[in-house]
Design a protein around this motif. Structure first.
Motif, PDB file in Angstrom:
ATOM      1  N   VAL A  39      15.592  37.225  45.577  1.00  0.00           N
ATOM      2  CA  VAL A  39      15.635  35.934  46.267  1.00  0.00           C
ATOM      3  C   VAL A  39      15.712  36.105  47.776  1.00  0.00           C
ATOM      4  CG1 VAL A  39      16.938  33.792  46.514  1.00  0.00           C
ATOM      5  CG2 VAL A  39      16.736  34.874  44.262  1.00  0.00           C
ATOM      6  N   TYR A  40      16.518  37.053  48.213  1.00  0.00           N
ATOM      7  CA  TYR A  40      16.849  37.197  49.628  1.00  0.00           C
ATOM      8  C   TYR A  40      15.651  37.603  50.498  1.00  0.00           C
ATOM      9  CZ  TYR A  40      19.059  39.480  53.701  1.00  0.00           C
ATOM     10  OH  TYR A  40      19.418  39.881  54.953  1.00  0.00           O
ATOM     11  N   VAL A  41      14.866  38.564  50.022  1.00  0.00           N
ATOM     12  CA  VAL A  41      13.784  39.111  50.841  1.00  0.00           C
ATOM     13  C   VAL A  41      12.734  38.066  51.205  1.00  0.00           C
ATOM     14  CG1 VAL A  41      11.917  40.807  50.899  1.00  0.00           C
ATOM     15  CG2 VAL A  41      14.169  41.475  50.060  1.00  0.00           C
ATOM     16  N   PRO A  42      12.166  37.316  50.245  1.00  0.00           N
ATOM     17  CA  PRO A  42      11.189  36.292  50.640  1.00  0.00           C
ATOM     18  C   PRO A  42      11.819  35.157  51.437  1.00  0.00           C
ATOM     19  CG  PRO A  42      11.683  36.112  48.311  1.00  0.00           C
ATOM     20  CD  PRO A  42      12.292  37.392  48.780  1.00  0.00           C
ATOM     21  N   ALA A  43      13.101  34.901  51.191  1.00  0.00           N
ATOM     22  CA  ALA A  43      13.774  33.851  51.964  1.00  0.00           C
ATOM     23  C   ALA A  43      13.811  34.218  53.441  1.00  0.00           C
ATOM     24  CB  ALA A  43      15.192  33.628  51.424  1.00  0.00           C
ATOM     25  N   ILE A  44      14.052  35.495  53.741  1.00  0.00           N
ATOM     26  CA  ILE A  44      14.027  35.956  55.129  1.00  0.00           C
ATOM     27  C   ILE A  44      12.647  35.732  55.736  1.00  0.00           C
ATOM     28  CG2 ILE A  44      14.039  38.021  56.583  1.00  0.00           C
ATOM     29  CD1 ILE A  44      16.264  39.128  54.988  1.00  0.00           C
ATOM     30  N   ALA A  45      11.595  36.110  54.964  1.00  0.00           N
ATOM     31  CA  ALA A  45      10.226  36.012  55.477  1.00  0.00           C
ATOM     32  C   ALA A  45       9.874  34.571  55.842  1.00  0.00           C
ATOM     33  CB  ALA A  45       9.244  36.558  54.438  1.00  0.00           C
ATOM     34  N   LEU A  46      10.169  33.627  54.954  1.00  0.00           N
ATOM     35  CA  LEU A  46       9.831  32.228  55.232  1.00  0.00           C
ATOM     36  C   LEU A  46      10.703  31.673  56.354  1.00  0.00           C
ATOM     37  CD1 LEU A  46       8.195  29.734  54.657  1.00  0.00           C
ATOM     38  CD2 LEU A  46       9.806  29.136  52.839  1.00  0.00           C
ATOM     39  N   ASN A  47      11.971  32.086  56.375  1.00  0.00           N
ATOM     40  CA  ASN A  47      12.868  31.651  57.442  1.00  0.00           C
ATOM     41  C   ASN A  47      12.316  32.010  58.820  1.00  0.00           C
ATOM     42  OD1 ASN A  47      15.227  33.189  59.210  1.00  0.00           O
ATOM     43  ND2 ASN A  47      15.759  31.075  58.698  1.00  0.00           N
ATOM     44  N   GLN A  48      11.708  33.189  58.907  1.00  0.00           N
ATOM     45  CA  GLN A  48      11.246  33.682  60.197  1.00  0.00           C
ATOM     46  C   GLN A  48       9.949  33.022  60.677  1.00  0.00           C
ATOM     47  OE1 GLN A  48      13.265  38.059  59.542  1.00  0.00           O
ATOM     48  NE2 GLN A  48      11.090  37.800  59.335  1.00  0.00           N
ATOM     49  N   VAL A  49       9.143  32.527  59.768  1.00  0.00           N
ATOM     50  CA  VAL A  49       7.900  31.902  60.206  1.00  0.00           C
ATOM     51  C   VAL A  49       7.967  30.377  60.181  1.00  0.00           C
ATOM     52  CG1 VAL A  49       6.510  33.856  59.456  1.00  0.00           C
ATOM     53  CG2 VAL A  49       6.848  31.943  57.903  1.00  0.00           C
ATOM     54  N   SER A  50       9.053  29.833  59.659  1.00  0.00           N
ATOM     55  CA  SER A  50       9.149  28.374  59.588  1.00  0.00           C
ATOM     56  C   SER A  50      10.414  27.826  60.237  1.00  0.00           C
ATOM     57  CB  SER A  50       9.096  27.916  58.125  1.00  0.00           C
ATOM     58  OG  SER A  50      10.268  28.313  57.440  1.00  0.00           O
ATOM     59  N   GLY A  51      11.472  28.652  60.312  1.00  0.00           N
ATOM     60  CA  GLY A  51      12.735  28.182  60.863  1.00  0.00           C
ATOM     61  C   GLY A  51      13.589  27.425  59.879  1.00  0.00           C
ATOM     62  N   ILE A  52      13.123  27.276  58.624  1.00  0.00           N
ATOM     63  CA  ILE A  52      13.901  26.585  57.594  1.00  0.00           C
ATOM     64  C   ILE A  52      15.134  27.426  57.257  1.00  0.00           C
ATOM     65  CG2 ILE A  52      13.873  25.650  55.248  1.00  0.00           C
ATOM     66  CD1 ILE A  52      10.857  25.362  55.489  1.00  0.00           C
ATOM     67  N   ASN A  53      16.264  26.776  57.043  1.00  0.00           N
ATOM     68  CA  ASN A  53      17.509  27.458  56.742  1.00  0.00           C
ATOM     69  C   ASN A  53      17.349  28.398  55.556  1.00  0.00           C
ATOM     70  OD1 ASN A  53      20.234  27.467  55.041  1.00  0.00           O
ATOM     71  ND2 ASN A  53      20.760  27.218  57.204  1.00  0.00           N
ATOM     72  N   LEU A  54      17.887  29.604  55.694  1.00  0.00           N
ATOM     73  CA  LEU A  54      17.760  30.639  54.682  1.00  0.00           C
ATOM     74  C   LEU A  54      18.271  30.195  53.321  1.00  0.00           C
ATOM     75  CD1 LEU A  54      17.226  33.943  54.556  1.00  0.00           C
ATOM     76  CD2 LEU A  54      19.692  33.926  54.260  1.00  0.00           C
ATOM     77  N   HIS A  55      19.385  29.469  53.319  1.00  0.00           N
ATOM     78  CA  HIS A  55      19.984  29.083  52.047  1.00  0.00           C
ATOM     79  C   HIS A  55      19.212  27.964  51.365  1.00  0.00           C
ATOM     80  CE1 HIS A  55      23.416  30.946  54.320  1.00  0.00           C
ATOM     81  NE2 HIS A  55      23.323  31.692  53.255  1.00  0.00           N
ATOM     82  N   VAL A  56      18.576  27.125  52.155  1.00  0.00           N
ATOM     83  CA  VAL A  56      17.702  26.099  51.576  1.00  0.00           C
ATOM     84  C   VAL A  56      16.517  26.766  50.886  1.00  0.00           C
ATOM     85  CG1 VAL A  56      16.145  24.180  52.106  1.00  0.00           C
ATOM     86  CG2 VAL A  56      18.372  24.343  53.251  1.00  0.00           C
ATOM     87  N   ILE A  57      15.939  27.766  51.553  1.00  0.00           N
ATOM     88  CA  ILE A  57      14.809  28.487  50.969  1.00  0.00           C
ATOM     89  C   ILE A  57      15.226  29.184  49.676  1.00  0.00           C
ATOM     90  CG2 ILE A  57      13.136  30.330  51.350  1.00  0.00           C
ATOM     91  CD1 ILE A  57      13.446  29.771  54.370  1.00  0.00           C
ATOM     92  N   SER A  58      16.377  29.848  49.702  1.00  0.00           N
ATOM     93  CA  SER A  58      16.873  30.545  48.511  1.00  0.00           C
ATOM     94  C   SER A  58      17.044  29.572  47.348  1.00  0.00           C
ATOM     95  CB  SER A  58      18.205  31.232  48.823  1.00  0.00           C
ATOM     96  OG  SER A  58      18.067  32.189  49.843  1.00  0.00           O
ATOM     97  N   ALA A  59      17.572  28.393  47.649  1.00  0.00           N
ATOM     98  CA  ALA A  59      17.770  27.388  46.603  1.00  0.00           C
ATOM     99  C   ALA A  59      16.443  26.935  46.016  1.00  0.00           C
ATOM    100  CB  ALA A  59      18.530  26.194  47.171  1.00  0.00           C
ATOM    101  N   VAL A  60      15.426  26.760  46.865  1.00  0.00           N
ATOM    102  CA  VAL A  60      14.105  26.345  46.377  1.00  0.00           C
ATOM    103  C   VAL A  60      13.515  27.406  45.449  1.00  0.00           C
ATOM    104  CG1 VAL A  60      11.723  25.885  47.069  1.00  0.00           C
ATOM    105  CG2 VAL A  60      13.611  24.854  48.347  1.00  0.00           C
ATOM    106  N   ILE A  61      13.606  28.677  45.850  1.00  0.00           N
ATOM    107  CA  ILE A  61      13.092  29.765  45.017  1.00  0.00           C
ATOM    108  C   ILE A  61      13.734  29.728  43.633  1.00  0.00           C
ATOM    109  CG2 ILE A  61      13.016  32.275  44.732  1.00  0.00           C
ATOM    110  CD1 ILE A  61      12.922  32.534  47.753  1.00  0.00           C
ATOM    111  N   VAL A  62      15.060  29.642  43.605  1.00  0.00           N
ATOM    112  CA  VAL A  62      15.778  29.693  42.336  1.00  0.00           C
ATOM    113  C   VAL A  62      15.479  28.466  41.481  1.00  0.00           C
ATOM    114  CG1 VAL A  62      18.069  29.664  41.282  1.00  0.00           C
ATOM    115  CG2 VAL A  62      17.615  31.163  43.234  1.00  0.00           C
ATOM    116  N   ILE A  63      15.489  27.279  42.073  1.00  0.00           N
ATOM    117  CA  ILE A  63      15.269  26.051  41.308  1.00  0.00           C
ATOM    118  C   ILE A  63      13.879  26.019  40.697  1.00  0.00           C
ATOM    119  CG2 ILE A  63      15.016  23.549  41.500  1.00  0.00           C
ATOM    120  CD1 ILE A  63      17.292  23.628  43.597  1.00  0.00           C
ATOM    121  N   VAL A  64      12.853  26.348  41.489  1.00  0.00           N
ATOM    122  CA  VAL A  64      11.478  26.354  40.970  1.00  0.00           C
ATOM    123  C   VAL A  64      11.339  27.352  39.833  1.00  0.00           C
ATOM    124  CG1 VAL A  64       9.080  26.929  41.528  1.00  0.00           C
ATOM    125  CG2 VAL A  64      10.423  25.533  43.103  1.00  0.00           C
TER     126      VAL A  64
END
Length: 601
Positions: A179-204
């Motif tokens: 979960v963590y690695v792709p969350a970092i990648a998207l965080n860096q190119v979009s600025g979206i909060n890391l934990h929001v991204i992690s939650a989206v990955i897990v929920i989907v």
């Protein structure tokens, strides 16, 4: 909450280098919609109605079960009624192992330590041959639902239970990395909060795994794997173009001392040598691919041994090619930053940010490229996570509830248990991301931690299939010894690194052409002679040491404690590579009516 060093927020120096625009978001959201749609499709519209009599037997004397997991519905949900197709399963096998950890970790490994790691592709090809002819035939002839059933057939239910709990521990340790690695990648190119991204990955991922079972997982894995490979391949092709060709690329790599293929240093303390990569890589990959439930479950979802081997062949070639592309991209990253190291310049705060930075600064101006790259990273995360959720829920039902506690739940109770496990595991993954935030160096940490359970479990299976005289006592003692030694080395190494008692083996970097005045920090050289030798080992050696300990100790203890009478063994429990050496008594059961070996007295 921001990560240490600012990972949780977008580095300011990146903001002018890219725009994550509408096309990028469209590509990224399209991947999420397709993932959830696949789960709904296989949950509501696509059901297998093939009877067990139509399943092609794998070998003479195969054990055929009336229903896996106690009901046809659970067999459909967890194994696809053993009627899946070769190509989707092969793609799912690739997804079982290749994740964002592989993509980001491999590229940074080449950038920092050179190309000797590229030899891992050879190790992958060799282990594929071994898995196909030594291990898969045993599982297919026995028609197991969970690989750990074998350990009860060959040894004892206690050994099966221990191995099952170790598998669950292993997968829980691996969950946050996924979960963590792709969350970092998207965080860096979009600025979206890391934990929001992690939650989206897990929920989907939890959603489509929950509703669609293994069919949704396998078919979603198939196209996610293709997107993942395409995204990295496009970056490699465009990166080569912007690097002004292959000749300059390899010349720069050689000048920067990154082009390393013949490091035959016998020292086990050197991070990458021919020996450590080939031997350690072979042992590590075969430990997962031969007996790990995430892999065996997919072998068993196919109707025959021939198809299982075909899927393994596609998997082996595909992964070797993919890892090679990642290694090549690592060289491209070095070519671009050879005169201005991003970490030293403050452009990134962790090595695992190298590839996202490279994509942003090299091809980020091309509309849709950032979206394709992130879709590839996300696809790798979703596919790996779904595989872990699906396989671990199966082990909880089949090996823990039905195997360890001898409970035979109804179909409804089994469904609630399996789907509830998927939800709980998703929540655990999200929680453990908070712990992983404080660690660095994804590839080596991930390899070291999971090597404990993987190496020990592989040693147990190898004892069973390749050491006919191995008995219950020897196997148990060998397993405990292997786990303790591998765990001791792994955790001791991590504590030693954290205490700053080991020197970094990173190759030299330059900041000569950075736009700002930067001075490389001075590294205080540490005398490692005072460090316990096992804590200095390259991480490649942790797994083979654990495996060898299990096999050697298990074999010796078995010989000293009334070894198994080989004549009493069923040949189905021994790898076919040894069948020519077994006494004829081992093959008698093949001529008799078959029963499930778990129910024999």
């Amino acid at each position: 909450m921001a990560l240490p060093g600012g990972i949780g927020t977008l580095p300011a120096k990146w903001k002018s280098d890219y725009r994550f625009g509408s096309i990028d978001y469209t590509i990224f959201l399209g991947m999420i919609v397709l993932s959830t749609g696949t789960g709904i499709y296989f949950s509501c519209y696509k059901k297998t109605k093939k009877s067990i009599e139509e399943v092609e037997p794998t070998l003479p004397g195969s054990v055929v079960k009336e229903h896996d997991f106690g009901s046809a519905k659970m067999s459909e949900y967890l194994l696809g009624s053993r009627q899946l197709k070769v190509f989707p399963v092969a793609m799912s096998l690739i997804a079982s192992y290749v994740s964002g950890v592989t993509i980001l970790g491999t590229t940074s490994e080449i950038y920092n330590y050179g190309t000797q790691y590229w030899f891992i592709a050879i190790a992958i090809l060799l282990q594929g041959i071994a898995v196909s002819y030594v291990y898969i035939p045993v599982f297919t002839v026995l028609q197991v639902g969970s690989s750990y059933e074998y350990l009860e057939m060959r040894f004892h239910s206690v050994i099966r239970s221990i191995a099952s709990f170790m598998f669950i521990l292993d997968e829980i340790l691996f969950l946050p990395f996924i979960v963590y690695v792709p969350a970092i990648a998207l965080n860096q190119v979009s600025g979206i909060n890391l934990h929001v991204i992690s939650a989206v990955i897990v929920i989907v991922c939890v959603f489509y795994t929950f509703v669609g079972g293994i069919k949704a997982v396998v078919h979603t894995d198939a196209w996610q794997t293709l997107v993942m490979f395409l995204s990295v391949l496009v970056v490699a092709v465009l990166g080569t173009f912007y690097a002004n060709g292959l000749d300059k690329l390899f010349d720069d790599a050689a000048k920067g001392e990154r082009l390393i293929f013949t490091n035959i240093n016998p020292s086990p303390y050197v991070r990458h040598t021919v020996w450590s990569v080939l031997i350690g890589g072979f042992s590590y990959w075969i430990s997962f691919n031969a007996v790990n439930q995430t892999m065996v479950q997919r072998y068993m979802s196919l109707p025959s041994l021939k198809q299982a081997r075909a899927s393994m062949a596609i998997f082996t070639i595909g992964v070797a090619a993919f890892v090679s592309v990642c290694c090549y991209v690592g060289l491209l990253i070095f070519e671009k930053y050879q005169n201005c190291d991003p970490l030293s310049a403050g452009l990134i705060t962790h090595d695992d940010q190298l590839l996202p930075l490279y994509v942003v600064q090299t091809v980020g101006h091309i509309s849709g490229m950032a979206g394709l790259f992130i879709a590839g990273i996300f696809g790798a995360a979703l596919s790996s996570l779904s595989v872990v959720l699906n396989s671990t829920s199966l082990v909880i039902l089949e090996d823990i509830v039905r195997g360890c506690f001898k409970i035979q739940p109804s179909e409804r109770a089994s469904t609630i248990l399996v789907k509830g496990s998927i939800i709980v595991l998703g929540a655990i993954a999200l929680s453990l991301v908070l712990v992983l935030e404080h660690l660095s160096g994804v590839l080596s940490i991930c390899t070291s931690m999971t090597a404990i359970a993987a190496g020990t479990t592989f040693g147990l299976f190898t004892l069973g299939m390749l050491v006919p005289w191995a008995n219950n006592v020897g196997t148990a003692v060998g397993g405990i010894a292997g786990a303790l030694l591998a765990g001791w080395i792994s955790f001791g190494t991590q504590f030693t690194i954290a205490a700053g008692q080991l020197n970094s083996q990173k190759l030299n970097v330059s900041v000569e052409q950075c736009t700002t005045n930067i001075t490389l920090p001075e590294h205080n050289w540490v005398d490692e002679e005072d460090v316990f030798p096992l804590y200095r080992l390259s991480y490649h050696w942790i797994n083979p040491i654990g495996v060898a300990t299990v096999i050697v100790v298990g074999s010796i203890v078995s010989l000293l404690t009334k070894p198994t009478d080989v004549k009493t063994l069923d040949a189905q429990l021994i790898s076919p590579v040894l069948h020519r050496f077994l006494p004829k008594e081992c093959f008698v059961s093949r001529q008799q009516p078959q029963t499930n070996l778990l129910n024999r007295t």
